[in-house]
Motif scaffolding. Structure first.
Motif, mmCIF file in Angstrom:
data_model
loop_
_atom_site.group_PDB
_atom_site.id
_atom_site.type_symbol
_atom_site.label_atom_id
_atom_site.label_comp_id
_atom_site.label_asym_id
_atom_site.label_seq_id
_atom_site.Cartn_x
_atom_site.Cartn_y
_atom_site.Cartn_z
ATOM 1 N N THR A 10 0.807 -1.221 0.000
ATOM 2 C CA THR A 10 0.000 0.000 0.000
ATOM 3 C C THR A 10 0.838 1.267 0.000
ATOM 4 O O THR A 10 0.309 2.357 0.147
ATOM 5 C CB THR A 10 -0.914 0.026 1.238
ATOM 6 N N ASP B 51 -11.137 -2.681 9.820
ATOM 7 C CA ASP B 51 -9.996 -3.556 9.521
ATOM 8 C C ASP B 51 -8.877 -2.782 8.838
ATOM 9 O O ASP B 51 -7.693 -2.961 9.165
ATOM 10 C CB ASP B 51 -10.433 -4.726 8.636
ATOM 11 N N GLU B 52 -9.226 -1.937 7.886
ATOM 12 C CA GLU B 52 -8.205 -1.186 7.154
ATOM 13 C C GLU B 52 -7.508 -0.177 8.066
ATOM 14 O O GLU B 52 -6.299 0.053 7.950
ATOM 15 C CB GLU B 52 -8.826 -0.489 5.948
ATOM 16 N N ARG C 45 -7.086 -0.514 11.336
ATOM 17 C CA ARG C 45 -6.195 -1.296 12.194
ATOM 18 C C ARG C 45 -4.919 -1.694 11.441
ATOM 19 O O ARG C 45 -3.811 -1.631 11.982
ATOM 20 C CB ARG C 45 -6.908 -2.559 12.691
ATOM 21 N N SER C 46 -5.098 -2.098 10.180
ATOM 22 C CA SER C 46 -3.943 -2.503 9.376
ATOM 23 C C SER C 46 -2.986 -1.334 9.163
ATOM 24 O O SER C 46 -1.761 -1.490 9.253
ATOM 25 C CB SER C 46 -4.410 -3.048 8.021
ATOM 26 N N THR C 47 -3.537 -0.157 8.913
ATOM 27 C CA THR C 47 -2.703 1.030 8.719
ATOM 28 C C THR C 47 -1.947 1.377 9.995
ATOM 29 O O THR C 47 -0.761 1.727 9.967
ATOM 30 C CB THR C 47 -3.566 2.221 8.281
ATOM 31 N N THR D 170 -1.060 -0.708 12.327
ATOM 32 C CA THR D 170 -0.006 -1.713 12.472
ATOM 33 C C THR D 170 1.198 -1.374 11.609
ATOM 34 O O THR D 170 2.348 -1.428 12.064
ATOM 35 C CB THR D 170 -0.537 -3.111 12.091
ATOM 36 N N GLN D 171 0.945 -0.990 10.357
ATOM 37 C CA GLN D 171 2.038 -0.629 9.454
ATOM 38 C C GLN D 171 2.839 0.551 9.991
ATOM 39 O O GLN D 171 4.073 0.547 9.952
ATOM 40 C CB GLN D 171 1.479 -0.289 8.072
ATOM 41 N N ASN E 50 2.999 -4.738 6.615
ATOM 42 C CA ASN E 50 2.247 -5.057 7.837
ATOM 43 C C ASN E 50 2.771 -6.302 8.538
ATOM 44 O O ASN E 50 2.116 -6.855 9.412
ATOM 45 C CB ASN E 50 0.759 -5.226 7.524
ATOM 46 N N SER E 51 3.976 -6.735 8.165
ATOM 47 C CA SER E 51 4.552 -7.922 8.789
ATOM 48 C C SER E 51 5.212 -7.552 10.111
ATOM 49 O O SER E 51 6.154 -6.763 10.151
ATOM 50 C CB SER E 51 5.587 -8.563 7.855
ATOM 51 N N GLU E 52 4.721 -8.143 11.181
ATOM 52 C CA GLU E 52 5.249 -7.849 12.515
ATOM 53 C C GLU E 52 6.352 -8.814 12.925
ATOM 54 O O GLU E 52 7.011 -8.612 13.944
ATOM 55 C CB GLU E 52 4.115 -7.891 13.541
#
Length: 384
Positions: A6, A58-59, A61-63, A65-66, A203-205
């Protein structure tokens, strides 16, 4: 494009991404997005199962996290930026990744036959080259290419060409045919195909990004490649199917999960493009993918296990370009664009005595790039 990242396009200078912000600004942005997320959750109320609200939640939260992941990266390297591989351009490739040279080896009239005739003598002189005569004999004398040509003709005449997925149908046919032929070269040989091989996701932790440092600049690379083609070429004993399945077929489809059984194994990267697209325009992307894969792999392996030269193929399924990227020298050597005319070939095969070997030449190049080391290919191409 294979990448699903993204990141905003790095080449569009009028837009910024979170990678342009300082650590303090990233914290402020996170706080703002957390406030938005709480309002979304409040708005859900009895509508918690509403698809649009759930998607928005969801989007967000994903942002978040990134951005938190990038906060941690920025703490280590405050001036670092993230660049999406799908938005790579020549300026970034040279100025941030340090690529020094792209050498193009021409082929008369874009003919795979002409290029192969030049390449094979040079490749045979390389000590690391192996099984070349077997490959040539297999393709030219034993391969039943007419049914395969009919398959390509069916694809070309029945599949809408407006999407990249259409090109992949043709590329899939070439690669699967290549896998079958590699198994015929030697009963010990095997191949594994990785569609959409993940290099690194923002978004990989639990995964470290590939990083390239050049002239004081720190660049993290995010994205994937359309295919990775791994050939297992043991010199003594065949690797068991159980081990291949356990290590490669059932594991993650990502660079960090790749496994080489010996130094004989080879890896080739494929990037697919829509019919009619300029392959040269996408050259920076596939070169950067190779650099990213080598950066990520080499960062976690000893010197004796590192990948220093990575072969690649860039194709629409009708037009093909082959090359090798050198990690240490930060150079690339590649062929000119080569193509075959499926309709003309099909007509020619109906005539007895046809001497057109374009299909066989292209398949031979695919097998060479899938079974020979990047060192051997690069050394041979440098003499042309």
């Amino acid at each position: 494009m294979s990448s699903r990242d993204t990141t905003c396009p790095a080449a569009k200078k009028h837009k910024r991404s979170s990678s342009d912000l300082s650590v303090d600004q990233l914290y402020s942005l996170t706080d703002g997005l957390m406030s938005i997320l709480r309002k979304i959750e409040q708005a859900q109320g009895d509508l918690g199962d509403l698809e649009e609200l759930q998607c928005l939640s969801d989007e967000t939260r994903s942002t978040i996290t990134q951005i938190k992941i990038f906060q941690n990266l920025k703490k280590k390297d405050p001036d670092a930026v993230i660049v999406s591989l799908s938005n790579m351009d020549e300026n970034i490739l040279r100025e941030r990744l340090g690529l020094r040279e792209i050498k193009i080896i021409g082929a008369d009239n874009g003919s795979p036959v002409v290029f192969l005739e030049k390449l094979l003598p040079a490749l045979k002189s390389q000590s690391a080259a192996h099984q070349l005569d077997v490959i040539i004999g297999l393709v030219n004398e034993h391969w039943k290419h007419v049914p395969f040509l009919d398959t390509l003709w069916t694809i070309d005449t029945t599949v809408n060409k407006k999407s990249e997925a259409a090109s992949r149908i043709s590329i899939d046919a070439w690669l699967l045919q290549g896998i079958q032929l590699i198994q015929e070269i030697d009963e010990k040989y095997q191949s594994v195909l990785f569609p959409e091989l993940l290099i690194w996701a923002r978004n990989s932790e639990s995964d470290d990004p590939p990083v390239i440092r050049y002239e004081g600049q720190v660049t993290f690379l995010a994205g994937s490649t359309d295919y990775a083609f791994l050939s297992i070429l043991p010199s003594v004993k065949k690797v068991s199917g159980e081990r291949v399945e356990q290590k490669l077929l059932q594991n993650d489809n990502s660079v960090r999960a790749l496994h080489f059984f010996s130094d004989k194994d080879t890896l080739n990267i494929y990037e697919a493009k829509r019919a009619g697209e300029s392959l040269k325009a996408h050259e920076p992307q596939v070169i950067a993918q190779c650099l990213a894969i080598m950066a990520k792999w080499n960062a976690s392996h000893d010197a004796c296990e590192r990948i220093n030269k990575l072969p690649f193929t860039l194709t629409t399924g009708a037009v093909w370009l082959f090359g090798v990227v050198d990690w240490e020298r930060k150079t690339c050597v590649r062929t000119a664009e080569m193509s075959i005319d499926i309709h003309a070939l099909r007509i020619a095969t109906k005539r007895k005595g046809s001497s057109d070997r374009s299909l066989q030449a292209l398949m031979t190049l695919i097998l060479v790039w899938s079974t020979q080391t990047g060192d051997a290919i690069e050394a041979a191409m440098s003499t042309l």
